[in-house]
Design a protein around this motif. Structure first.
Motif, PDB file in Angstrom:
ATOM      1  N   LYS A  56       0.967  -1.180  -0.027  1.00  0.00           N
ATOM      2  CA  LYS A  56       0.070  -0.024  -0.145  1.00  0.00           C
ATOM      3  C   LYS A  56       0.984   1.359   0.071  1.00  0.00           C
ATOM      4  N   ARG A  57       1.926   1.153   0.792  1.00  0.00           N
ATOM      5  CA  ARG A  57       2.558   2.457   0.799  1.00  0.00           C
ATOM      6  C   ARG A  57       3.696   2.582  -0.590  1.00  0.00           C
ATOM      7  N   THR A  58       3.995   1.485  -1.153  1.00  0.00           N
ATOM      8  CA  THR A  58       4.742   1.470  -2.428  1.00  0.00           C
ATOM      9  C   THR A  58       3.780   2.300  -3.519  1.00  0.00           C
ATOM     10  N   ALA A  87       7.058  -5.744  -6.970  1.00  0.00           N
ATOM     11  CA  ALA A  87       6.031  -4.895  -7.364  1.00  0.00           C
ATOM     12  C   ALA A  87       5.557  -4.837  -8.754  1.00  0.00           C
ATOM     13  N   LEU A  88       6.515  -5.016  -9.717  1.00  0.00           N
ATOM     14  CA  LEU A  88       6.229  -5.074 -11.376  1.00  0.00           C
ATOM     15  C   LEU A  88       5.612  -6.412 -11.385  1.00  0.00           C
ATOM     16  N   ILE A  89       5.899  -7.501 -10.938  1.00  0.00           N
ATOM     17  CA  ILE A  89       5.214  -8.564 -11.084  1.00  0.00           C
ATOM     18  C   ILE A  89       3.852  -8.627 -10.677  1.00  0.00           C
ATOM     19  N   PHE A  94      -2.140  -8.262 -11.445  1.00  0.00           N
ATOM     20  CA  PHE A  94      -3.284  -7.703 -11.235  1.00  0.00           C
ATOM     21  C   PHE A  94      -3.981  -7.126 -12.571  1.00  0.00           C
ATOM     22  N   PHE A  95      -3.158  -6.356 -13.164  1.00  0.00           N
ATOM     23  CA  PHE A  95      -3.334  -5.635 -14.333  1.00  0.00           C
ATOM     24  C   PHE A  95      -3.978  -6.751 -15.570  1.00  0.00           C
ATOM     25  N   SER A 224      13.331   1.556 -13.768  1.00  0.00           N
ATOM     26  CA  SER A 224      12.600   1.208 -14.944  1.00  0.00           C
ATOM     27  C   SER A 224      11.359   0.162 -14.442  1.00  0.00           C
ATOM     28  N   ALA A 225      11.575  -0.544 -13.558  1.00  0.00           N
ATOM     29  CA  ALA A 225      10.636  -1.225 -12.822  1.00  0.00           C
ATOM     30  C   ALA A 225       9.556  -0.663 -12.151  1.00  0.00           C
ATOM     31  N   TYR A 226       9.863   0.560 -11.545  1.00  0.00           N
ATOM     32  CA  TYR A 226       8.914   1.532 -10.686  1.00  0.00           C
ATOM     33  C   TYR A 226       8.093   2.206 -11.558  1.00  0.00           C
TER      34      TYR A 226
END
Length: 306
Positions: A56-58, A87-89, A94-95, A224-226
């Motif tokens: 949630k914080r991220t 976070a990316l995975i 989810f998307f 890149s990931a974020y």
């Protein structure tokens, strides 16, 4: 006057929170011994990465202070946020889930549309070349150029089909093609191609654009990931608001988000941030084309020898 002053105070507080990630004058909350109704659920979702406090914080910080958050993580503040690849995975999975529910047949139609556009472009180019008035001495060179163009288009078309065999079942003729199609379908259903290829290309593009700022490749991988997580926020909003009719957020919005990130992350002016975002976009296009051609050649070579 009081309302205007209050707005200024809140805006200043928000800017301080953006920079630091917390409000320094807030006292830490004291633990209450008294039981509350919410205690029944306390810790129930901590093991679910998408629902725990770090996630949630991220995601909230990526939405409100993306550049500062990325800066903090690169400087070593790892405990408060999800790791970039995690976070990316999680978010792309989810998307992909939401996208698959709202538009179950859109992926196949997009693949066929892209293939049709490629064929149409080849036909238009062929007609334009035939309309060019040339002398007999130039006819050979024109035929050679036309052959090269047609071979290139056919190479790209075949490579595209091999990378999307699960969406073109009529092109599957052999056992190894069937295995490739099953593998691609499994990866695509998990949303893996949605982030894996984009992550790699954006990583290289950022490395090329930010080398003047002495940003290493490891830091570029984090950025890149974020950044892709940030893009996926808005892509998800588009999917939900259009009820699955669109997943694109547009080049201008992506450029604006990148410029906003660079302004916070590198402390650049608005103009320099925009220039860096444009540079990343150009590098991304070049790297994408080169990687696509390379992968197509490799796939075609493997298929030819089999």
């Amino acid at each position: 006057m009081t309302i205007r002053r209050s707005i200024k105070v809140y805006w200043r507080a928000f800017q301080i929170w953006q920079n630091l990630g917390y409000l320094p004058w807030n006292k830490p909350k004291e633990k209450k011994s008294k039981k509350r109704k919410g205690d029944f659920f306390k810790g129930a979702f901590d093991s679910i990465p998408f629902l725990n406090e770090d996630a949630k914080r991220t995601f909230s910080h990526l939405l409100l202070r993306p550049g500062y958050m990325i800066r903090d993580y690169i400087r070593g503040d790892h405990e408060r946020y999800l790791a970039p690849l995690t976070a990316l995975i999680i978010f792309y999975a989810f998307f992909a889930l939401v996208s698959a529910v709202l538009q179950p047949v859109q992926h196949e139609s997009r693949a066929r549309k892209a293939l049709d556009e490629l064929a149409t472009a080849g036909q238009k180019l062929d007609l334009e070349m035939n309309d060019i008035h040339v002398t007999s001495s130039d006819s050979l060179s024109r035929r050679q150029v036309g052959g090269i163009v047609q071979n290139t288009i056919e190479l790209v078309r075949t490579g595209y089909i091999y990378l999307h065999l699960d969406q073109f079942p009529e092109e599957v003729d052999t056992q190894h093609e069937s295995s490739i199609a099953a593998f691609e379908n499994t990866m695509r259903s998990q949303g893996i191609p949605l982030f894996l290829g984009k992550f790699f290309v954006l990583w290289l593009a950022l490395g090329m654009a930010l080398h003047r700022h002495k940003v290493g490749m490891a830091a570029c991988a984090t950025i890149s990931a974020y950044v892709l997580c940030q893009f996926s926020f808005f892509m998800l909003f588009v999917v939900l608001f259009t009820w699955g009719q669109s997943t694109s957020i547009g080049i201008l919005l992506m450029g604006a988000l990148l410029a906003y990130d660079f302004k916070q992350l590198l402390g650049l002016s608005v103009k320099k941030s925009i220039r860096r975002a444009i540079s990343v976009g150009i590098n991304y296009a070049v790297v994408y084309v080169l990687v696509f051609l390379l992968v197509s050649i490799i796939v075609l070579t493997v298929a030819y020898f089999k």
